[in-house]
Design a protein around this motif. Structure first.
Motif, PDB file in Angstrom:
ATOM      1  N   PRO A 112       0.823  -1.206   0.000  1.00 47.76           N
ATOM      2  CA  PRO A 112       0.000   0.000   0.000  1.00 47.76           C
ATOM      3  C   PRO A 112       0.861   1.262   0.000  1.00 47.76           C
ATOM      4  O   PRO A 112       1.796   1.379   0.802  1.00 47.76           O
ATOM      5  N   PRO A 113       0.596   2.206  -0.885  1.00 50.13           N
ATOM      6  CA  PRO A 113       1.391   3.443  -0.963  1.00 50.13           C
ATOM      7  C   PRO A 113       1.424   4.181   0.372  1.00 50.13           C
ATOM      8  O   PRO A 113       0.394   4.318   1.047  1.00 50.13           O
ATOM      9  N   GLY A 114       2.592   4.612   0.781  1.00 44.99           N
ATOM     10  CA  GLY A 114       2.732   5.384   2.016  1.00 44.99           C
ATOM     11  C   GLY A 114       2.725   4.558   3.277  1.00 44.99           C
ATOM     12  O   GLY A 114       2.818   5.111   4.376  1.00 44.99           O
ATOM     13  N   VAL A 142      10.336  -9.024  -0.608  1.00 51.11           N
ATOM     14  CA  VAL A 142      10.133  -8.767  -2.023  1.00 51.11           C
ATOM     15  C   VAL A 142       9.994  -7.266  -2.268  1.00 51.11           C
ATOM     16  O   VAL A 142      10.672  -6.693  -3.120  1.00 51.11           O
ATOM     17  N   LEU A 143       9.088  -6.617  -1.513  1.00 52.20           N
ATOM     18  CA  LEU A 143       8.876  -5.170  -1.601  1.00 52.20           C
ATOM     19  C   LEU A 143       8.700  -4.622  -0.200  1.00 52.20           C
ATOM     20  O   LEU A 143       8.179  -5.316   0.685  1.00 52.20           O
ATOM     21  N   SER A 144       9.099  -3.383   0.001  1.00 53.21           N
ATOM     22  CA  SER A 144       9.039  -2.833   1.350  1.00 53.21           C
ATOM     23  C   SER A 144       8.715  -1.348   1.342  1.00 53.21           C
ATOM     24  O   SER A 144       9.260  -0.580   0.538  1.00 53.21           O
ATOM     25  N   GLY A 145       7.833  -0.967   2.281  1.00 53.33           N
ATOM     26  CA  GLY A 145       7.585   0.439   2.545  1.00 53.33           C
ATOM     27  C   GLY A 145       8.183   0.842   3.874  1.00 53.33           C
ATOM     28  O   GLY A 145       7.948   1.955   4.358  1.00 53.33           O
ATOM     29  N   HIS A 146       8.942  -0.067   4.495  1.00 55.18           N
ATOM     30  CA  HIS A 146       9.523   0.178   5.814  1.00 55.18           C
ATOM     31  C   HIS A 146      10.989   0.557   5.668  1.00 55.18           C
ATOM     32  O   HIS A 146      11.738  -0.107   4.947  1.00 55.18           O
ATOM     33  N   PRO A 147      11.439   1.595   6.360  1.00 56.73           N
ATOM     34  CA  PRO A 147      12.829   2.056   6.188  1.00 56.73           C
ATOM     35  C   PRO A 147      13.879   1.057   6.656  1.00 56.73           C
ATOM     36  O   PRO A 147      15.033   1.134   6.226  1.00 56.73           O
ATOM     37  N   ASP A 148      13.505   0.128   7.555  1.00 58.58           N
ATOM     38  CA  ASP A 148      14.493  -0.812   8.089  1.00 58.58           C
ATOM     39  C   ASP A 148      14.641  -2.077   7.260  1.00 58.58           C
ATOM     40  O   ASP A 148      15.499  -2.919   7.563  1.00 58.58           O
ATOM     41  N   PHE A 149      13.801  -2.256   6.247  1.00 62.29           N
ATOM     42  CA  PHE A 149      13.866  -3.464   5.433  1.00 62.29           C
ATOM     43  C   PHE A 149      13.883  -3.088   3.960  1.00 62.29           C
ATOM     44  O   PHE A 149      13.167  -2.174   3.539  1.00 62.29           O
ATOM     45  N   LYS A 150      14.668  -3.806   3.192  1.00 62.30           N
ATOM     46  CA  LYS A 150      14.747  -3.551   1.758  1.00 62.30           C
ATOM     47  C   LYS A 150      14.606  -4.872   1.003  1.00 62.30           C
ATOM     48  O   LYS A 150      14.843  -5.955   1.574  1.00 62.30           O
ATOM     49  N   PRO A 151      14.229  -4.828  -0.270  1.00 61.44           N
ATOM     50  CA  PRO A 151      14.099  -6.059  -1.052  1.00 61.44           C
ATOM     51  C   PRO A 151      15.385  -6.884  -0.997  1.00 61.44           C
ATOM     52  O   PRO A 151      16.491  -6.360  -1.098  1.00 61.44           O
ATOM     53  N   GLY A 152      15.203  -8.174  -0.796  1.00 64.34           N
ATOM     54  CA  GLY A 152      16.339  -9.081  -0.695  1.00 64.34           C
ATOM     55  C   GLY A 152      16.734  -9.412   0.720  1.00 64.34           C
ATOM     56  O   GLY A 152      17.452 -10.399   0.964  1.00 64.34           O
ATOM     57  N   ILE A 161       3.055  -8.152   5.512  1.00 69.37           N
ATOM     58  CA  ILE A 161       3.194  -7.827   6.928  1.00 69.37           C
ATOM     59  C   ILE A 161       2.902  -6.345   7.077  1.00 69.37           C
ATOM     60  O   ILE A 161       3.720  -5.504   6.680  1.00 69.37           O
ATOM     61  N   PRO A 162       1.733  -5.984   7.629  1.00 76.33           N
ATOM     62  CA  PRO A 162       1.376  -4.561   7.714  1.00 76.33           C
ATOM     63  C   PRO A 162       2.381  -3.727   8.486  1.00 76.33           C
ATOM     64  O   PRO A 162       2.676  -2.592   8.117  1.00 76.33           O
ATOM     65  N   ASN A 163       2.922  -4.311   9.574  1.00 74.31           N
ATOM     66  CA  ASN A 163       3.923  -3.601  10.374  1.00 74.31           C
ATOM     67  C   ASN A 163       4.946  -4.623  10.862  1.00 74.31           C
ATOM     68  O   ASN A 163       4.646  -5.428  11.744  1.00 74.31           O
ATOM     69  N   PRO A 164       6.149  -4.624  10.327  1.00 74.35           N
ATOM     70  CA  PRO A 164       7.134  -5.653  10.671  1.00 74.35           C
ATOM     71  C   PRO A 164       7.910  -5.385  11.951  1.00 74.35           C
ATOM     72  O   PRO A 164       9.069  -5.783  12.078  1.00 74.35           O
ATOM     73  N   MET A 165       7.274  -4.733  12.930  1.00 70.22           N
ATOM     74  CA  MET A 165       7.998  -4.375  14.151  1.00 70.22           C
ATOM     75  C   MET A 165       8.438  -5.609  14.946  1.00 70.22           C
ATOM     76  O   MET A 165       9.370  -5.536  15.750  1.00 70.22           O
ATOM     77  N   ILE A 195      -9.982  -8.518   3.261  1.00 75.28           N
ATOM     78  CA  ILE A 195      -9.402  -7.380   2.566  1.00 75.28           C
ATOM     79  C   ILE A 195      -8.318  -6.810   3.460  1.00 75.28           C
ATOM     80  O   ILE A 195      -8.599  -6.260   4.522  1.00 75.28           O
ATOM     81  N   VAL A 196      -7.087  -6.962   3.039  1.00 77.75           N
ATOM     82  CA  VAL A 196      -5.969  -6.455   3.825  1.00 77.75           C
ATOM     83  C   VAL A 196      -5.700  -4.998   3.488  1.00 77.75           C
ATOM     84  O   VAL A 196      -5.323  -4.216   4.325  1.00 77.75           O
ATOM     85  N   SER A 197      -5.918  -4.618   2.243  1.00 81.61           N
ATOM     86  CA  SER A 197      -5.659  -3.249   1.819  1.00 81.61           C
ATOM     87  C   SER A 197      -6.777  -2.765   0.914  1.00 81.61           C
ATOM     88  O   SER A 197      -7.134  -3.433  -0.053  1.00 81.61           O
ATOM     89  N   ILE A 198      -7.341  -1.623   1.236  1.00 75.99           N
ATOM     90  CA  ILE A 198      -8.435  -1.104   0.413  1.00 75.99           C
ATOM     91  C   ILE A 198      -7.935  -0.689  -0.972  1.00 75.99           C
ATOM     92  O   ILE A 198      -8.718  -0.521  -1.898  1.00 75.99           O
ATOM     93  N   SER A 199      -6.609  -0.562  -1.106  1.00 77.90           N
ATOM     94  CA  SER A 199      -6.056  -0.213  -2.407  1.00 77.90           C
ATOM     95  C   SER A 199      -5.853  -1.444  -3.285  1.00 77.90           C
ATOM     96  O   SER A 199      -5.323  -1.340  -4.381  1.00 77.90           O
TER      97      SER A 199
END
Length: 372
Positions: free
Chosen positions: A49-51, A115-125, A140-144, A92-96
């Motif tokens: 999800p964007p953002g 695979v894809l990440s919107g979290h600053p602490d994790f990157k693809p790979g 994972i909505p929040n990988p804390m 429905i996990v994401s309305i988008s």
């Protein structure tokens, strides 16, 4: 496997791909069977999800844990972990519509690749372990609560076991709850399992006298030869568990690492020493029963025994990082050995889980969904 995790990163972002998932078909009574579960074809879009701080992962190894059985029964009162919801429930996990599934899948702590990440602490790979679904892909909505894998010299599957929740459970249960000390007498039930094998070895490293119980002569032999237990017995061959424990512990038990419950717990209580400690990790003998076996807890009173349940989640964060480094060192130095059984393919997951309750596995049972 037909496709590797590395190939996933090369997929076109936003593409929708098949996502095989394991669901619970119905609530379970008694011992679970393969027919109680089903592998279904869901779908996932390769996007987050964007953002958001969400992370989309490809699951590499799935963990089979006895505790999963407790979530397969509908309980009248909510527990500390919710029951699984059976059937094909549209979620429905994401309305988008970045992520779509047609089921609530089984979940546990697994090993995955980002695979894809919107979290600053994790990157693809990045490789990580944490709670994800029994499926090929998980959002994972929040990988804390996810942990990055730091020691790549070991098989990745070790992070479902000795370097993951089972290892941390053994370490925290033995030292923080059981407070095992050099020279003490330690008993471990289900000692050839994912947790028990590690408990026994850690207790030996501490200088304890260690005895384990298991359900086959083969497992008993492993306990004494591979894992270094001082003694072990096949509980299925013992007509009197109380007598078996008196034979192994003529001076009594200081620390009991409890994995099975029922008749074994009752016999252990009669053989505990004054001021003994019991770390209650699980009670696998009770999970498939309609009515749990009774136990004579009055033994706690006269002997001043401390019996404490614990959740491994209490020992996350910095405590886990200390444990990981210590356990990695033991593995490198050969002071701890580790046994696991790996089933191939997500279709093998239901049978692998059911096998735990028939005692078919030796050590940790894991399922390889895709190999790095």
């Amino acid at each position: 496997m037909a496709s590797s995790a590395a190939a996933v990163v090369a997929e076109a972002e936003g593409e929708e791909v098949t996502n095989r998932q394991v669901i619970l078909k119905r609530y379970v009574t008694g011992c679970p069977t393969v027919d109680d579960m089903e592998v279904v074809a869901g779908a996932v879009r390769l996007a987050v999800p964007p953002g958001s701080a969400a992370v989309l992962v490809k699951n590499l190894y799935l963990s089979c844990d006895p505790f999963m059985r407790t979530r397969m029964t509908r309980h009248s009162e909510p527990g500390f972990v919710p029951d699984y919801v059976p059937g094909k429930v549209f979620v429905i996990v994401s309305i988008s519509t970045c992520y779509v599934t047609v089921c609530q899948v089984l979940d546990t702590c697994n090993v995955s690749k980002v695979v894809l990440s919107g979290h600053p602490d994790f990157k693809p790979g990045d490789l990580l372990w944490g709670v994800t679904g029994w499926e090929e892909y998980s959002l994972i909505p929040n990988p804390m609560f996810c942990h990055r894998i730091n020691h790549h010299e070991f098989p990745l599957s070790y992070y479902t076991g000795v370097l993951g929740v089972p290892g941390l459970t053994a370490y925290a249960g033995l030292f923080e709850v059981g407070k095992a000390r050099k020279g003490e007498y330690v008993f471990v039930s289900a000692a050839a399992g994912a947790v028990g094998q590690i408990v026994g070895q850690l207790a030996k490293l501490t200088g304890c006298y260690v005895v384990g119980s298991a359900g086959s002569d083969h497992k008993v032999n492993l306990l004494k030869t591979k894992f270094g237990f001082d003694d072990a017995f096949n509980y299925k061959k013992e007509l009197d568990l109380n007598a078996a424990l008196k034979r192994c512990f003529p001076h009594g038990i200081d620390v009991y690492f409890e994995n099975v419950g029922g008749a074994m717990l009752d016999a252990v209580l009669r053989n505990m020493r004054p001021r003994g400690r019991i770390a209650v990790c699980g009670q696998v003998s009770q999970y498939n029963l309609e009515r749990p076996d009774g136990v004579d807890l009055f033994q706690l009173v006269g002997k001043h025994i401390c019996m404490e349940g614990f959740l491994v989640s209490e020992y996350a964060g910095e405590y886990y990082r200390r444990f990981e480094e210590e356990m990695a060192r033991y593995l490198k130095e050969g002071k701890v050995v580790y046994v696991e059984e790996v089933a191939e393919g997500i279709e093998a997951a239901p049978a692998a889980l059911v096998g735990l309750f028939a005692g078919r596995n030796v050590g940790k049972q894991v399922v390889a969904v895709a190999r790095e």
